[in-house]
Design an enzyme around this catalytic site. Structure first.
Site, short mmCIF file in Angstrom:
data_model
loop_
_atom_site.label_atom_id
_atom_site.label_comp_id
_atom_site.label_asym_id
_atom_site.label_seq_id
_atom_site.Cartn_x
_atom_site.Cartn_y
_atom_site.Cartn_z
N SER A 33 0.83 -1.21 0.00
CA SER A 33 0.00 0.00 0.00
C SER A 33 0.86 1.25 0.00
O SER A 33 1.69 1.44 0.89
CB SER A 33 -0.90 0.03 1.24
N HIS A 64 -3.23 1.41 -4.80
CA HIS A 64 -2.84 0.23 -5.59
C HIS A 64 -3.32 0.41 -7.04
O HIS A 64 -4.50 0.34 -7.31
CB HIS A 64 -3.47 -1.05 -5.01
N HIS A 86 -6.14 -8.09 -2.94
CA HIS A 86 -6.38 -8.50 -1.56
C HIS A 86 -7.63 -9.37 -1.45
O HIS A 86 -8.59 -9.18 -2.18
CB HIS A 86 -6.57 -7.28 -0.66
N TYR A 88 -9.78 -9.15 0.90
CA TYR A 88 -10.92 -8.34 1.35
C TYR A 88 -11.63 -7.62 0.20
O TYR A 88 -12.74 -7.13 0.37
CB TYR A 88 -10.52 -7.34 2.44
N GLU A 89 -10.99 -7.56 -0.98
CA GLU A 89 -11.65 -6.94 -2.13
C GLU A 89 -12.70 -7.87 -2.73
O GLU A 89 -13.46 -7.47 -3.62
CB GLU A 89 -10.62 -6.62 -3.22
N ALA A 116 2.42 -2.67 3.73
CA ALA A 116 2.18 -1.76 4.84
C ALA A 116 1.56 -2.61 5.94
O ALA A 116 0.70 -3.44 5.66
CB ALA A 116 1.21 -0.67 4.41
N MET A 220 -3.01 -7.38 5.93
CA MET A 220 -4.07 -8.11 5.19
C MET A 220 -3.56 -8.61 3.84
O MET A 220 -4.34 -8.73 2.89
CB MET A 220 -5.27 -7.18 4.98
N SER A 221 -2.26 -8.90 3.74
CA SER A 221 -1.72 -9.29 2.43
C SER A 221 -0.53 -10.23 2.56
O SER A 221 -0.28 -10.80 3.62
CB SER A 221 -1.30 -8.04 1.66
N ASN A 244 1.73 2.15 11.18
CA ASN A 244 0.97 2.60 12.35
C ASN A 244 1.23 1.64 13.51
O ASN A 244 1.57 0.49 13.30
CB ASN A 244 -0.54 2.63 12.03
N HIS A 277 -6.56 4.42 6.91
CA HIS A 277 -5.83 4.15 5.65
C HIS A 277 -5.05 5.40 5.22
O HIS A 277 -4.00 5.29 4.60
CB HIS A 277 -6.80 3.68 4.57
N1 NOS Z 1 -2.33 -2.37 7.04
C1 NOS Z 1 -2.87 -2.99 8.10
N2 NOS Z 1 -3.59 -4.12 8.19
C2 NOS Z 1 -4.00 -4.52 9.40
N3 NOS Z 1 -3.75 -3.80 10.53
C3 NOS Z 1 -3.05 -2.65 10.54
O1 NOS Z 1 -2.84 -2.03 11.58
C4 NOS Z 1 -2.57 -2.22 9.25
N4 NOS Z 1 -1.84 -1.16 8.84
C5 NOS Z 1 -1.70 -1.27 7.51
C6 NOS Z 1 -4.95 -0.89 5.14
O2 NOS Z 1 -4.54 0.38 5.45
C7 NOS Z 1 -3.95 -1.62 4.28
O3 NOS Z 1 -2.64 -1.57 4.87
C8 NOS Z 1 -2.35 -2.76 5.59
C9 NOS Z 1 -3.41 -3.79 5.17
O4 NOS Z 1 -2.78 -4.91 4.59
C10 NOS Z 1 -4.31 -3.07 4.16
O5 NOS Z 1 -4.08 -3.50 2.83
#
Ligand code: NOS
Length: 302
Positions: A33, A64, A86, A88-89, A116, A220-221, A244, A277
């Site tokens: 991301s 993306h 992903h 989730y998409e 990310a 998530m990837s 984060n 995000h």
């Molecule tokens: N992403 C995250 N996914 C889960 N938990 C988090 O704290 C986190 N930070 C970044 C969402 O912003 C995208 O960034 C990743 C995830 O894979 C998602 O694609």
């Protein structure tokens, strides 16, 4: 011939017909991301929209782009997925990893992935970089795998082992490259990545549980692509950018007679720092030049 092999062959035929012979890659890159800037670093490029390639799903997430870029980077012929697919998409897991099999059939032997991710290790900060040395795939543990379905024997075995999914020699090379690329050593760690389905971020209770299971980063990837790559014998190097910190405590109502009252009051005063995000993309933007510099040296060393 397996159905998956036939579908992959269709995509490979289309790409080969539209790609100069000298541009056929040996290294694949998947951009996380907001880290798609890597794709723009390539020279002598040939670009395909995912939508134009038979069998490819398309990417719908902000940050993306949905392009497969072939070109030269760090002196190597590479193919770069600018825009990842992903779960989730709405794609099923095999569809998210389909491009990895296409890369394999094109001749890719090494796969570099970025993502990310949220930081769970309390000693690390947003902006830090993590070499993934192992993963916790929560979906796989309940049968959701990119390899679910009849095995495509053309690619690999029914029951692939994942004990060395992230080969140590590639991680060592990445650490050497980080020194040369002047990545501050205090920003670089090695850790375990937990894969969750998303798209909601984790609750503090979930984050705390996953931290207790040993994860340092959460996202998530990546894992479906890694499993698919390992299955067909591709070597993997995967890096998380911690965009984060993930909160593991929540505001809890505490009764006046409870001794935890003070801590709860403090938490309520500061609030919970929940991920967004926008924050993820902002941190990616802040670190993307450094990651690109680092990957260029990694490619030179491969
Ligand atoms: N992403 C995250 N996914 C889960 N938990 C988090 O704290 C986190 N930070 C970044 C969402 O912003 C995208 O960034 C990743 C995830 O894979 C998602 O694609």
């Amino acid at each position: 011939m397996s159905k998956s092999f036939v579908a992959v062959s269709g995509a490979v035929e289309y790409i080969r017909a539209n790609l100069p012979e000298h541009a056929v890659p040996t290294i694949g890159i998947v951009c996380g991301s907001g880290l798609g800037g890597l794709g723009a670093r390539l020279s002598d490029t040939t670009t395909f929209d995912y939508a134009s390639i038979p069998g490819f799903a398309t990417s719908s997430v902000v940050g993306h782009a949905g392009k497969l870029v072939f070109g030269e980077y760090g002196g190597k012929r590479v193919v770069c997925m600018v825009g990842r697919l992903h779960y989730y998409e709405g794609h099923d897991l095999p569809a998210t990893a389909f491009p990895i099999r296409v890369m394999h059939q094109l001749g890719v032997k090494t796969l570099l992935l970025t993502n990310a991710a949220g930081g769970l290790n309390p000693a690390w900060n947003a902006g830090d970089l993590v070499l993934i040395y192992d993963h916790l795939s929560l979906p796989s543990m309940v049968g959701q795998s990119a390899l679910r379905g009849p095995n495509a024997d053309e690619f690999g075995p029914r029951f692939p082992a994942l004990g060395e999914a992230y080969p140590v020699e590639l991680r060592r090379l990445a650490v050497e490259a980080a020194k040369e690329a002047e990545v501050p050593s205090e920003w670089l760690h090695e850790g375990i990545y937990a894969f969750v389905g998303g798209p909601s971020y984790e609750t503090p209770a979930e984050s705390r549980a996953i931290r207790m299971l040993g994860a340092d980063a959460i996202g998530m990837s990546t894992v479906p692509e890694v499993i698919t790559a390992v299955h067909c014998g591709i070597k993997v190097l995967a890096v998380s950018l911690l965009t984060n910190r993930v909160p593991t405590e929540r505001g809890q109502l505490v009764l006046p007679q409870d001794p935890a009252q003070k801590a709860a009051d403090a938490l309520e005063a500061t609030g919970i720092d929940m991920p967004t995000h926008e924050e993820v993309l902002a941190m990616s933007a802040e670190r993307s030049a450094l990651v690109e510099q680092w990957f260029e040296v990694i490619l030179q060393k491969l």
